[in-house]
Design an enzyme around this catalytic site. Structure first.
Site, PDB file in Angstrom:
ATOM      1  N   SER A 149       6.434   0.064  -5.212  1.00 16.49           N
ATOM      2  CA  SER A 149       6.727  -1.192  -5.904  1.00 16.49           C
ATOM      3  C   SER A 149       5.729  -1.422  -7.028  1.00 16.49           C
ATOM      4  CB  SER A 149       6.613  -2.383  -4.928  1.00 16.49           C
ATOM      5  OG  SER A 149       7.405  -2.195  -3.779  1.00 16.49           O
ATOM      6  N   HIS A 202       2.058  -0.619  -5.740  1.00 16.39           N
ATOM      7  CA  HIS A 202       1.830  -0.609  -4.291  1.00 16.39           C
ATOM      8  C   HIS A 202       2.694   0.476  -3.641  1.00 16.39           C
ATOM      9  CE1 HIS A 202       0.517  -2.137  -0.470  1.00 16.39           C
ATOM     10  NE2 HIS A 202       1.765  -2.078  -0.051  1.00 16.39           N
ATOM     11  N   ASN A 238       0.420  -4.837 -10.500  1.00 19.07           N
ATOM     12  CA  ASN A 238      -0.173  -3.958  -9.487  1.00 19.07           C
ATOM     13  C   ASN A 238       0.882  -2.975  -8.987  1.00 19.07           C
ATOM     14  OD1 ASN A 238      -1.988  -3.009  -7.498  1.00 19.07           O
ATOM     15  ND2 ASN A 238      -1.199  -4.465  -5.985  1.00 19.07           N
TER      16      ASN A 238
HETATM   17  C1  GAR Z   1      -1.574   4.321  -5.280  1.00 17.18           C
HETATM   18  O1  GAR Z   1      -0.628   4.760  -4.351  1.00 17.18           O
HETATM   19  C2  GAR Z   1      -1.567   2.806  -5.365  1.00 17.18           C
HETATM   20  O2  GAR Z   1      -0.320   2.233  -5.240  1.00 17.18           O
HETATM   21  C3  GAR Z   1      -2.409   2.450  -4.173  1.00 17.18           C
HETATM   22  O3  GAR Z   1      -3.486   3.346  -4.271  1.00 17.18           O
HETATM   23  C4  GAR Z   1      -2.989   4.582  -4.788  1.00 17.18           C
HETATM   24  C5  GAR Z   1      -3.889   5.023  -5.899  1.00 17.18           C
HETATM   25  O4  GAR Z   1      -3.721   6.383  -6.157  1.00 17.18           O
HETATM   26  N1  GAR Z   1      -2.792   1.076  -4.203  1.00 17.18           N
HETATM   27  C6  GAR Z   1      -2.813   0.305  -3.121  1.00 17.18           C
HETATM   28  O5  GAR Z   1      -2.595   0.708  -2.007  1.00 17.18           O
HETATM   29  C7  GAR Z   1      -3.156  -1.139  -3.396  1.00 17.18           C
HETATM   30  N2  GAR Z   1      -2.821  -1.948  -2.246  1.00 17.18           N
HETATM   31  P1  GAR Z   1      -4.434   7.082  -7.400  1.00 17.18           P
HETATM   32  O6  GAR Z   1      -5.886   6.605  -7.411  1.00 17.18           O
HETATM   33  O7  GAR Z   1      -4.307   8.537  -7.128  1.00 17.18           O
HETATM   34  O8  GAR Z   1      -3.678   6.653  -8.611  1.00 17.18           O
END
Ligand code: GAR
Length: 212
Positions: A135, A108, A106
């Site tokens: 991370s 984060h 995952n």
């Molecule tokens: C990313 O920053 C990812 O790390 C986060 O959502 C965003 C997705 O962006 N995930 C979380 O917060 C999970 N807890 P994207 O759809 O533009 O790739």
């Protein structure tokens, strides 16, 4: 060649970066399918790259366990070597994590274990910290508590909003994600070390005998 299923919930900008990297003939992994818990905006990237998609909505099932089983079934159709949660905003039921782990990672938008959960960027801003981070972790049964595979610090600027900070974090997240997937594919990162049979998960007696 490492086969990868990516799960998203939103725009999938990090997914797109991975798809672009995977187009390079030397990249050691290929995305074989993209799944989501909804008809995600990021499916547009899948269409651009000719990658099949599947959506499994939690609301279509009686409970989370049934949803998780249906999602797992869709993932396993592709027999992936690795599953990447890239902005997938639902907690996976434990049964799914047990079945896919430790080959389940995952990304984060914070420097874990700081600011876990669904609002990593907002929480860092609210805490008034001078730096946060990005991370990539192995998913375990907790919320963003798994072993950290890669992470990097990112400064919080005085004028930052949640959107500007998140955009800067994503630039780093993308690089970390691509590097981590490549490292798993080439064996530089051995996810087997995080599995149920790894020495790290031995009995407390064994841990006591380990060097400090
Ligand atoms: C990313 O920053 C990812 O790390 C986060 O959502 C965003 C997705 O962006 N995930 C979380 O917060 C999970 N807890 P994207 O759809 O533009 O790739």
């Amino acid at each position: 060649m490492l086969s990868v299923v990516v799960l998203i919930s939103g725009g999938g900008s990090n997914l797109r970066a991975l798809l672009e990297a995977a187009e390079h003939p030397d990249f050691p992994a290929r995305v074989v399918a993209i799944g989501a818990d909804r008809d995600a905006e990021g499916f547009d990237h899948a269409a651009d790259f000719g990658i099949p998609t599947f959506a499994v909505a939690l609301s279509s099932f009686a409970d989370r366990a049934a949803w998780g089983d249906a999602l797992l079934e869709q993932i396993l159709v592709w027999d992936p070597d690795l599953v990447v949660l890239s902005g997938f905003m639902k907690l996976l039921p434990e049964r799914v994590v047990e079945r896919l782990g430790p080959r389940l990672i995952n990304t984060h938008p914070a420097y874990l274990p700081e600011f876990p959960g669904a609002h990593g960027v907002r929480d860092a801003l609210a805490a008034g910290v001078e730096q946060t981070g990005a991370s990539v972790i192995v998913v375990d049964a907790g919320v963003d508590t798994g072993p950290i595979l890669a992470q990097e610090r990112i400064p919080v600027l005085p004028e930052d909003t949640e959107a500007t900070l998140h955009d800067r974090i994503k630039l780093v997240e993308r690089r970390l994600l691509i590097e981590t997937v490549a490292a798993i594919a080439t064996g530089t990162i051995d996810l087997g070390a995080f599995g149920p049979d790894s020495p790290d998960t031995d009995s407390p007696d064994t841990e006591e005998l380990s060097p400090a």
